[in-house]
Design an enzyme around this catalytic site. Structure first.
Site: not given
Length: 392
Positions: A338-341, A382
């Site tokens: 789910p992270s923005c990475d 995050n």
């Protein structure tokens, strides 16, 4: 503690013919975030099976695999020894009643203060692979026993551990001589064939390599008595593996044949003890495609590389999944966290085959996830919470 409650109607998810008791429990509870559910009774059973195969070898549980207090306490009660990688792991074991004499400080990269702490606490066995580390041990743990970690170049493991740890034969022999000059006791060698070495036969080449160093050291006058064979004992991730007792017995047989004079054998299983003792309950957050012609769905979970699934790096460990829609037609999907990475993609080179009907909100179980998940989870990358742990 993670909130946990019964899920009304969840009994429909109980496919008891294919799910373990642990998995049924995880499915029939509701958690407010991704949660690792562990069963110490499974760890105890694994320990008994490995011990039966390992015979006279001492089991030093690799605490880094899963440092849950319930697991460490269960293993202490069974008489296990411990491989600690840090002061924190030593403190954990001691706080639960482990005897210092059962703890090995197996990390070859240690702060001087942590060496002094361990020695003051009664730990007497330390790993080393470099002259500077040896000097630190001599200064802060005078008279300690040391074993030299060797480089393994012949690894067939799914998760190799080469290069960062260990030294070559000439360096090892020099370290043994220097240890004696510094008043230390060089008792043996250690090595690691690599995590998740799926077949016992895969050990042979590495053991041959290590036996050459053992023979050279004894010929040079070093009265070695200890062989630390490290870990490598596998967990089941979908590909067939040997029964734990048979696997361990096969490995010990190869060790006995190659290391004459070894009066003490240490093994450091981590994954093999706790892998199948845990299941992660998580949730589908989004299912999407990048275009109308995209052949693969993207399935995003609320857990990813930074929240416990670090071993999906290079898709080395391929977990198995249980969903409430198993039995529906399946199709390939790219699985992501789910992270923005953008690195937080779990499986893309080899897409996972999951039900085509999956949708946001569906609960998913990640099987055999007891090893290297909670211990790899970040504290809140995050802003996502770290992986919670519940013991049954």
């Amino acid at each position: 503690m993670t909130m946990m409650m019964h899920v009304p109607g969840a009994e429909a998810l109980d496919r008891s013919s294919s799910l373990s008791t642990l998995e049924v429990f995880a499915l029939t509870q509701r958690f407010d975030r991704p949660t690792l559910v562990i069963d110490p009774a499974i760890v105890a059973r694994n320990y008994a099976e490995l011990k039966a195969g390992l015979g006279r070898a001492d089991i030093h549980y690799a605490v880094k695999a899963n440092p849950a207090r319930e697991i460490v306490a269960a293993l202490i009660a069974l008489g296990s020894h411990f491989d600690a990688a840090s002061r924190g792991e030593i403190e954990l074991c001691l706080s639960l009643g482990a005897r210092p004499s059962t703890i090995s400080f197996g990390n070859t990269v240690k702060k001087a203060g942590d060496i002094a702490f361990a020695h003051a606490a009664g730990v007497r066995l330390f790993a080393v692979d470099a002259p500077e580390e040896l000097a630190k041990i001599a200064e802060h743990a005078p008279g300690a026993q040391v074993y030299v970690r060797l480089l393994v170049t012949e690894s067939q493991a799914d998760w190799p551990l080469s290069r960062k740890f260990g030294c070559d034969r000439p360096t090892a022999l020099a370290l043994m001589a220097e240890a004696r000059a510094l008043g230390l006791d060089p008792v043996g060698i250690s090595f690691h064939v690599g995590s998740q070495t799926r077949r016992s036969g895969m050990w042979a080449a590495a053991l041959d390599e290590m036996a050459g160093v053992w023979t050279a050291a004894r010929a040079a006058g070093h009265e070695l008595s200890l062989v630390n064979i490290g870990g490598g004992f596998p967990a089941f991730y979908g590909e067939a593996i040997e029964a734990a007792e048979d696997y361990a017995a096969s490995v010990v047989g190869m060790v006995e044949a190659r290391f004459p004079g070894a009066t003490r054998i240490m093994a450091e299983p981590g994954r093999g003890l706790v892998g199948n003792a845990g299941v992660i309950a998580c949730e589908v957050v989004l299912v999407s495609r990048k275009s109308a012609t995209d052949l693969n769905r993207w399935v995003y979970l609320d857990i990813g590389k930074f929240s416990g699934l670090a071993e999906t790096i290079d898709e080395a460990i391929r977990y198995q999944f249980v969903t409430p829609r198993d039995g529906d037609p399946v199709g390939p999907c790219i699985l992501a966290g789910p992270s923005c990475d953008s690195a937080d993609v779990l499986y893309e080179k080899r897409p996972m085959m999951l039900p085509a009907t999956l949708k946001a909100g569906d609960k998913v179980l990640i099987r055999n996830a007891g090893a290297y998940t909670s211990s790899y989870s970040s504290v809140g990358f995050n802003g996502f919470p770290p992986l919670a742990v519940v013991a049954i």
